[in-house]
Design a protein around this motif. Sequence first.
Motif, mmCIF file in Angstrom:
data_model
loop_
_atom_site.group_PDB
_atom_site.id
_atom_site.type_symbol
_atom_site.label_atom_id
_atom_site.label_comp_id
_atom_site.label_asym_id
_atom_site.label_seq_id
_atom_site.Cartn_x
_atom_site.Cartn_y
_atom_site.Cartn_z
ATOM 1 N N LEU A 74 0.797 -1.225 0.000
ATOM 2 C CA LEU A 74 0.000 0.000 0.000
ATOM 3 C C LEU A 74 0.838 1.288 0.000
ATOM 4 C CD1 LEU A 74 -3.069 -0.639 2.369
ATOM 5 C CD2 LEU A 74 -3.134 0.040 -0.036
ATOM 6 N N PRO A 75 1.899 1.385 0.802
ATOM 7 C CA PRO A 75 2.673 2.630 0.810
ATOM 8 C C PRO A 75 3.300 2.983 -0.531
ATOM 9 C CG PRO A 75 3.182 1.308 2.749
ATOM 10 C CD PRO A 75 2.389 0.434 1.833
ATOM 11 N N PHE A 76 3.446 1.992 -1.419
ATOM 12 C CA PHE A 76 4.088 2.243 -2.701
ATOM 13 C C PHE A 76 3.119 2.778 -3.758
ATOM 14 C CE2 PHE A 76 6.625 -1.126 -0.674
ATOM 15 C CZ PHE A 76 7.870 -0.507 -0.671
ATOM 16 N N TRP A 77 1.809 2.524 -3.578
ATOM 17 C CA TRP A 77 0.885 2.950 -4.628
ATOM 18 C C TRP A 77 -0.373 3.658 -4.121
ATOM 19 C CZ3 TRP A 77 -3.869 0.578 -4.083
ATOM 20 C CH2 TRP A 77 -3.903 -0.632 -3.388
ATOM 21 N N LEU A 93 -3.327 9.489 10.524
ATOM 22 C CA LEU A 93 -1.974 8.990 10.765
ATOM 23 C C LEU A 93 -1.934 7.476 10.939
ATOM 24 C CD1 LEU A 93 -1.353 8.208 14.048
ATOM 25 C CD2 LEU A 93 -1.722 10.645 14.275
ATOM 26 N N TRP A 94 -3.049 6.879 11.398
ATOM 27 C CA TRP A 94 -3.098 5.430 11.610
ATOM 28 C C TRP A 94 -2.961 4.648 10.314
ATOM 29 C CZ3 TRP A 94 -7.122 2.978 9.110
ATOM 30 C CH2 TRP A 94 -8.175 3.800 8.681
ATOM 31 N N THR A 95 -3.246 5.306 9.176
ATOM 32 C CA THR A 95 -3.191 4.588 7.902
ATOM 33 C C THR A 95 -1.774 4.362 7.410
ATOM 34 O OG1 THR A 95 -3.284 6.603 6.532
ATOM 35 C CG2 THR A 95 -5.395 5.632 7.252
ATOM 36 N N GLY A 96 -0.876 5.307 7.706
ATOM 37 C CA GLY A 96 0.476 5.229 7.172
ATOM 38 C C GLY A 96 0.562 5.622 5.721
ATOM 39 N N LEU A 97 -0.491 6.251 5.195
ATOM 40 C CA LEU A 97 -0.552 6.573 3.764
ATOM 41 C C LEU A 97 -0.480 8.070 3.492
ATOM 42 C CD1 LEU A 97 -3.319 4.024 2.688
ATOM 43 C CD2 LEU A 97 -0.832 3.805 2.470
#
Length: 319
Positions: free
Chosen positions: A140-143, A155-159
Amino acid sequence: MTTKRLAVLDLARGLAVVAMAIYHFSWDLSWFAFVDWPVSQGTGWRVFAASIAGSFLFLAGVSLDLAHNDGIRWRPFWRRFAMIAAAAAAVSLVTYFTFGDSFVRFGILHSIALASLIALPFARAPLALSAAASIVFLTLPFWAKSQILDGPLWLWTGLGTVGYPSVDYVPMAPWAGVTLAGLAVSRTFRNLKLCTRLSEFRLRSASASFIRAMGRHSLAIYLLHQPVLYGLVWTAAAVGPDLDRSGKAFVRNCSLACEDSLGTPGICRSACTCTLEQLKADNTWEALQEEPQNQSLRSRMNTSYAQCLADAELAPQAD
């Protein structure tokens, strides 16, 4: 449903607890300037911290599979979830009063609680779906990063970009993927009948039994060990000699910032050490500590740093 407790699982969790205690004790020693290890910023230390967090999350996925593969046991699940959520809230509260704005907003316990909610439905889903979900969350963090998810609300998503410091930050992405991976691996082991073989390992030696006991009580140890370790190091710092914690922190942080732009650790450390010495020599250091936002004092600090950096860059050529 697998009801027999796996000794190897308790051992693995206990070893993760030991590694966690080593990391936190090292962080405490660094925070109070007993050592100059880059625990917060060093690449090796970051990898060590990430491997510890990943171990706990992976084992949480394994435990979910073993507990619910034959049907979700709602009451035990919600009881465990409530305990972890309450512990996470307690960690946030305590670190708020200890570290101020750097408190734990979404740390490892918050992540385990959320990942457990996400992974629970996959305990009864096909193995391929669990594996696919793991890959989705891990990537997920890459796209899926977006400015829409910036700020404290997400902030809980990390996205998104959090914009806040924190002594511990373990968001949903990619970490929920590690829990899902643990669930998928556990299911694979069960399908291959390997759990039966693993259950044969009793690990009854004194050392193994002690570590297994730590694994069985990992949540309690997590909540208690850091206050104890932090308190011991704080006490040693309070009654021991003055280690100039603020000065060492200045040199460490200054060096890291310098290395980001120059990439020359030796020159940067020399320049930052020189800057601190000059600030102390002209009586600017104490005043700067009392008024860190004073622009006149900061200007004098920047001037000293520029001169020290220039001297440090010339020094190797003069040798």
